[in-house]
Design a protein around this motif. Structure first.
Motif, PDB file in Angstrom:
ATOM      1  N   GLU A  70       0.731  -1.284   0.076  1.00  0.00           N
ATOM      2  CA  GLU A  70      -0.065  -0.007   0.109  1.00  0.00           C
ATOM      3  C   GLU A  70       0.884   1.224   0.064  1.00  0.00           C
ATOM      4  O   GLU A  70       0.486   2.347  -0.479  1.00  0.00           O
ATOM      5  CB  GLU A  70      -0.921  -0.120   1.172  1.00  0.00           C
ATOM      6  N   GLN A  71       1.946   1.067   0.861  1.00  0.00           N
ATOM      7  CA  GLN A  71       2.854   2.312   0.567  1.00  0.00           C
ATOM      8  C   GLN A  71       3.994   2.366  -0.294  1.00  0.00           C
ATOM      9  O   GLN A  71       4.923   2.973  -0.499  1.00  0.00           O
ATOM     10  CB  GLN A  71       3.580   2.403   2.276  1.00  0.00           C
ATOM     11  N   ARG A  72       3.923   1.337  -1.391  1.00  0.00           N
ATOM     12  CA  ARG A  72       4.514   1.267  -2.455  1.00  0.00           C
ATOM     13  C   ARG A  72       6.228   0.883  -1.905  1.00  0.00           C
ATOM     14  O   ARG A  72       6.954   1.328  -2.567  1.00  0.00           O
ATOM     15  CB  ARG A  72       4.841   2.407  -3.346  1.00  0.00           C
ATOM     16  N   LEU A  73       6.094  -0.022  -0.803  1.00  0.00           N
ATOM     17  CA  LEU A  73       7.484  -0.447  -0.331  1.00  0.00           C
ATOM     18  C   LEU A  73       7.463  -2.032  -0.738  1.00  0.00           C
ATOM     19  O   LEU A  73       6.584  -2.643  -0.490  1.00  0.00           O
ATOM     20  CB  LEU A  73       7.181  -0.593   1.152  1.00  0.00           C
ATOM     21  N   ARG A  74       8.653  -2.534  -1.433  1.00  0.00           N
ATOM     22  CA  ARG A  74       8.720  -3.577  -2.111  1.00  0.00           C
ATOM     23  C   ARG A  74       9.853  -4.304  -1.787  1.00  0.00           C
ATOM     24  O   ARG A  74       9.988  -5.613  -2.385  1.00  0.00           O
ATOM     25  CB  ARG A  74       8.471  -3.394  -3.649  1.00  0.00           C
ATOM     26  N   LYS A  75      10.560  -4.060  -0.737  1.00  0.00           N
ATOM     27  CA  LYS A  75      11.886  -4.727  -0.436  1.00  0.00           C
ATOM     28  C   LYS A  75      11.878  -5.143   1.033  1.00  0.00           C
ATOM     29  O   LYS A  75      11.745  -4.273   1.975  1.00  0.00           O
ATOM     30  CB  LYS A  75      13.160  -3.745  -1.070  1.00  0.00           C
ATOM     31  N   VAL A  76      12.397  -6.221   1.264  1.00  0.00           N
ATOM     32  CA  VAL A  76      12.158  -6.706   2.595  1.00  0.00           C
ATOM     33  C   VAL A  76      13.743  -7.281   2.757  1.00  0.00           C
ATOM     34  O   VAL A  76      14.372  -8.217   2.040  1.00  0.00           O
ATOM     35  CB  VAL A  76      11.160  -7.624   3.107  1.00  0.00           C
ATOM     36  N   LEU A  77      14.064  -7.239   4.192  1.00  0.00           N
ATOM     37  CA  LEU A  77      15.223  -7.863   4.577  1.00  0.00           C
ATOM     38  C   LEU A  77      15.048  -9.009   5.978  1.00  0.00           C
ATOM     39  O   LEU A  77      14.454  -8.478   6.869  1.00  0.00           O
ATOM     40  CB  LEU A  77      16.434  -6.922   5.175  1.00  0.00           C
ATOM     41  N   PHE A  78      15.054 -10.141   5.622  1.00  0.00           N
ATOM     42  CA  PHE A  78      14.452 -11.261   6.533  1.00  0.00           C
ATOM     43  C   PHE A  78      15.621 -11.436   7.637  1.00  0.00           C
ATOM     44  O   PHE A  78      16.866 -11.790   7.279  1.00  0.00           O
ATOM     45  CB  PHE A  78      14.193 -12.456   5.726  1.00  0.00           C
ATOM     46  N   PHE A  79      14.929 -11.567   8.697  1.00  0.00           N
ATOM     47  CA  PHE A  79      15.815 -12.144  10.052  1.00  0.00           C
ATOM     48  C   PHE A  79      14.725 -13.270  10.535  1.00  0.00           C
ATOM     49  O   PHE A  79      13.875 -13.131  10.713  1.00  0.00           O
ATOM     50  CB  PHE A  79      15.955 -10.998  11.220  1.00  0.00           C
ATOM     51  N   GLY A  80      15.644 -14.312  10.918  1.00  0.00           N
ATOM     52  CA  GLY A  80      14.920 -15.515  11.362  1.00  0.00           C
ATOM     53  C   GLY A  80      15.037 -15.671  12.787  1.00  0.00           C
ATOM     54  O   GLY A  80      15.962 -15.747  13.706  1.00  0.00           O
ATOM     55  N   ASP A  96      14.117 -26.584   5.222  1.00  0.00           N
ATOM     56  CA  ASP A  96      12.804 -26.185   5.717  1.00  0.00           C
ATOM     57  C   ASP A  96      12.973 -25.201   7.022  1.00  0.00           C
ATOM     58  O   ASP A  96      11.942 -25.295   7.695  1.00  0.00           O
ATOM     59  CB  ASP A  96      11.783 -27.223   6.075  1.00  0.00           C
ATOM     60  N   GLY A  97      14.194 -24.653   7.107  1.00  0.00           N
ATOM     61  CA  GLY A  97      14.350 -23.520   8.188  1.00  0.00           C
ATOM     62  C   GLY A  97      13.420 -22.210   7.972  1.00  0.00           C
ATOM     63  O   GLY A  97      12.687 -22.160   7.114  1.00  0.00           O
ATOM     64  N   ILE A  98      13.550 -21.482   9.130  1.00  0.00           N
ATOM     65  CA  ILE A  98      12.475 -20.495   8.940  1.00  0.00           C
ATOM     66  C   ILE A  98      12.594 -19.394   7.893  1.00  0.00           C
ATOM     67  O   ILE A  98      11.701 -18.994   7.248  1.00  0.00           O
ATOM     68  CB  ILE A  98      12.684 -19.646  10.472  1.00  0.00           C
ATOM     69  N   ILE A  99      14.074 -18.899   7.531  1.00  0.00           N
ATOM     70  CA  ILE A  99      14.083 -18.121   6.326  1.00  0.00           C
ATOM     71  C   ILE A  99      13.648 -18.556   5.293  1.00  0.00           C
ATOM     72  O   ILE A  99      13.304 -18.111   4.193  1.00  0.00           O
ATOM     73  CB  ILE A  99      15.681 -17.672   6.502  1.00  0.00           C
ATOM     74  N   GLN A 100      14.067 -20.007   5.119  1.00  0.00           N
ATOM     75  CA  GLN A 100      13.902 -20.779   3.737  1.00  0.00           C
ATOM     76  C   GLN A 100      12.425 -20.752   3.542  1.00  0.00           C
ATOM     77  O   GLN A 100      11.874 -20.529   2.449  1.00  0.00           O
ATOM     78  CB  GLN A 100      14.541 -22.231   3.950  1.00  0.00           C
ATOM     79  N   SER A 101      11.772 -20.943   4.688  1.00  0.00           N
ATOM     80  CA  SER A 101      10.253 -21.030   4.476  1.00  0.00           C
ATOM     81  C   SER A 101       9.567 -19.833   4.149  1.00  0.00           C
ATOM     82  O   SER A 101       8.684 -19.802   3.233  1.00  0.00           O
ATOM     83  CB  SER A 101       9.360 -21.557   6.101  1.00  0.00           C
ATOM     84  N   ALA A 102      10.239 -18.831   4.848  1.00  0.00           N
ATOM     85  CA  ALA A 102       9.430 -17.300   4.380  1.00  0.00           C
ATOM     86  C   ALA A 102       9.933 -16.850   3.129  1.00  0.00           C
ATOM     87  O   ALA A 102       8.964 -16.226   2.314  1.00  0.00           O
ATOM     88  CB  ALA A 102      10.375 -16.202   5.608  1.00  0.00           C
ATOM     89  N   HIS A 154      19.820 -20.256   1.203  1.00  0.00           N
ATOM     90  CA  HIS A 154      19.109 -19.305   1.085  1.00  0.00           C
ATOM     91  C   HIS A 154      18.599 -19.187  -0.430  1.00  0.00           C
ATOM     92  O   HIS A 154      17.661 -18.765  -0.842  1.00  0.00           O
ATOM     93  CB  HIS A 154      19.446 -17.805   1.511  1.00  0.00           C
ATOM     94  N   ALA A 155      20.045 -19.159  -1.262  1.00  0.00           N
ATOM     95  CA  ALA A 155      19.691 -19.049  -2.742  1.00  0.00           C
ATOM     96  C   ALA A 155      18.920 -20.104  -3.312  1.00  0.00           C
ATOM     97  O   ALA A 155      18.015 -19.690  -4.082  1.00  0.00           O
ATOM     98  CB  ALA A 155      21.233 -19.054  -3.354  1.00  0.00           C
ATOM     99  N   GLU A 156      18.917 -21.104  -2.689  1.00  0.00           N
ATOM    100  CA  GLU A 156      18.020 -22.498  -3.149  1.00  0.00           C
ATOM    101  C   GLU A 156      16.667 -22.252  -2.743  1.00  0.00           C
ATOM    102  O   GLU A 156      15.575 -22.608  -3.484  1.00  0.00           O
ATOM    103  CB  GLU A 156      18.522 -23.703  -2.596  1.00  0.00           C
ATOM    104  N   ALA A 157      16.514 -21.402  -1.940  1.00  0.00           N
ATOM    105  CA  ALA A 157      14.798 -21.274  -1.284  1.00  0.00           C
ATOM    106  C   ALA A 157      14.407 -19.937  -1.821  1.00  0.00           C
ATOM    107  O   ALA A 157      13.344 -19.722  -1.746  1.00  0.00           O
ATOM    108  CB  ALA A 157      14.747 -21.035   0.121  1.00  0.00           C
ATOM    109  N   GLY A 158      15.012 -19.200  -2.849  1.00  0.00           N
ATOM    110  CA  GLY A 158      14.731 -18.208  -3.558  1.00  0.00           C
ATOM    111  C   GLY A 158      14.952 -16.775  -3.148  1.00  0.00           C
ATOM    112  O   GLY A 158      14.243 -15.734  -3.438  1.00  0.00           O
TER     113      GLY A 158
END
Ligand code: PBG
Length: 328
Positions: A70-80, A96-102, A154-158
């Motif tokens: 909604e705020q046109r914000l499109r980039k996120v940085l994940f911490f698990g 199937d870790g937390i970051i990989q699932s996210a 992380h690369a393999e999970a996308g």
């Protein structure tokens, strides 16, 4: 009075003039929002010391993304925040870790969200340090293969960009090699190149449950008395293959941002960290200063210093204020 040709006030006379001659412009495209993802279901829990920020389980990320978009914000940085920790931080590289699932959820359900991951071990190790221990010391070279493993998972999970924050020497090279030899030559690395050992990370460590069980991070994070060392660290990471470099924290390190930005030929990213966010919140609550104005002024100062991209917990508010024409 002598004749006066130069009058600085001429161009300050109206908002029309001021907004025309501004040297620093902001855009929502340059903002990244940090997201804490926690193992479990139906979780959106408030983070103490970071009012307004939450830990989300993967199934609740959608409602956050709707608000960001909604705020046109499109980039996120994940911490698990994983279910289990051990001395090797092995849940950091589980498929199937937390970051990989996210990552998998986000790629499938919200492909318009750009997925950056923090590559580190401190949220996954039982001792809370950013690497493998040898006695009571973090062993640099023993840690490197683990970081490569985490990066690859992380690369393999996308993941679409990797941000190593561990501060081990040589990690960018090792991660680059692991990515390239597995076909991920196009995946960029944003190195936390210039990361100081800082008290401003306090609220984050509560948020991410990553406070070291003993000692501190001074043997791997930088000493805040040093500036040249930061430039050297940035140059070295670029040599190893970093596509972008980060300076962190931001507000107390504007001099470093400026000098690094002057010296390097890659985009410079600043991370306005948890303690900066908490400070502004606290001052606003006390009624000492206006929150929105503090956010505008401090954000502009980081870009004015030379940052091209900003990671901030205030990113949604900044994006909203940009859209409203209240900033930048
Ligand atoms: C993980 C990491 C930290 C932060 C980002 N990545 C904590 C630390 O180094 O202790 C801090 C971010 C913040 O304070 O907002 N190593």
């Amino acid at each position: 009075m002598a004749e006066m040709y130069y009058r600085a006030r001429r161009l300050r006379g109206s908002e029309t003039l001021r907004s025309m001659v501004r040297e620093t412009r902001l855009s929502a495209e340059t903002l990244i929002y940090p997201v804490f993802v926690k193992a479990g279901n139906n979780i959106q829990e408030p983070i103490p010391a970071m009012e307004g920020q939450y830990r989300y389980s993967v199934d609740r990320l959608g409602s956050l993304y709707d608000r960001l978009l909604e705020q046109r914000l499109r980039k996120v940085l994940f911490f698990g925040l994983p279910e289990k920790k051990d001395p090797q931080g092995s849940s950091a590289y589980q498929a199937d870790g937390i970051i990989q699932s996210a990552l998998q959820y986000t790629a499938a359900q919200y492909p318009e969200i750009f997925r950056i991951t923090d590559v580190c071990m401190c949220e996954y190790t039982s001792h809370g340090h950013c690497g493998i221990l040898e006695g009571d010391q973090v062993d640099n070279d023993k840690t490197l293969p683990y970081l490569a493993k985490i990066a690859l998972s992380h690369a393999e999970a996308g993941a679409q960009m990797l941000a190593p924050s561990d501060m081990m020497d040589g990690r960018v090279a090792v991660i680059r090699r692991a990515l390239d030899s597995n076909g991920y030559t196009a995946l960029p690395i944003l190195s936390y190149a210039v990361k100081y050992s800082s008290s401003f990370y306090g609220p984050f460590r509560i948020a991410a449950d990553s406070t070291p069980a003993f000692g501190d991070r001074k043997t791997y994070q930088m000493d805040y008395h040093n500036q040249k060392e930061g430039i050297r660290a940035a140059l070295k990471d670029i040599e190893e293959g970093a596509d972008m470099v980060m300076v962190k924290p931001a507000l107390a390190y504007l001099d470093v941002i400026q000098r690094v930005a002057d010296r390097v030929m890659v985009p410079v990213v600043a991370y306005s960290v948890s303690g900066e966010y908490a400070m502004i919140k606290a001052a606003a609550h006390a009624g000492y200063m206006d929150e929105a104005q503090m956010v505008c002024e401090s954000t502009v100062s980081i870009f004015r210093a030379g940052a091209q991209v900003l990671i901030s917990y205030y990113a949604p508010e900044i994006a909203r204020m940009i859209a409203q024409g209240r900033i930048g």
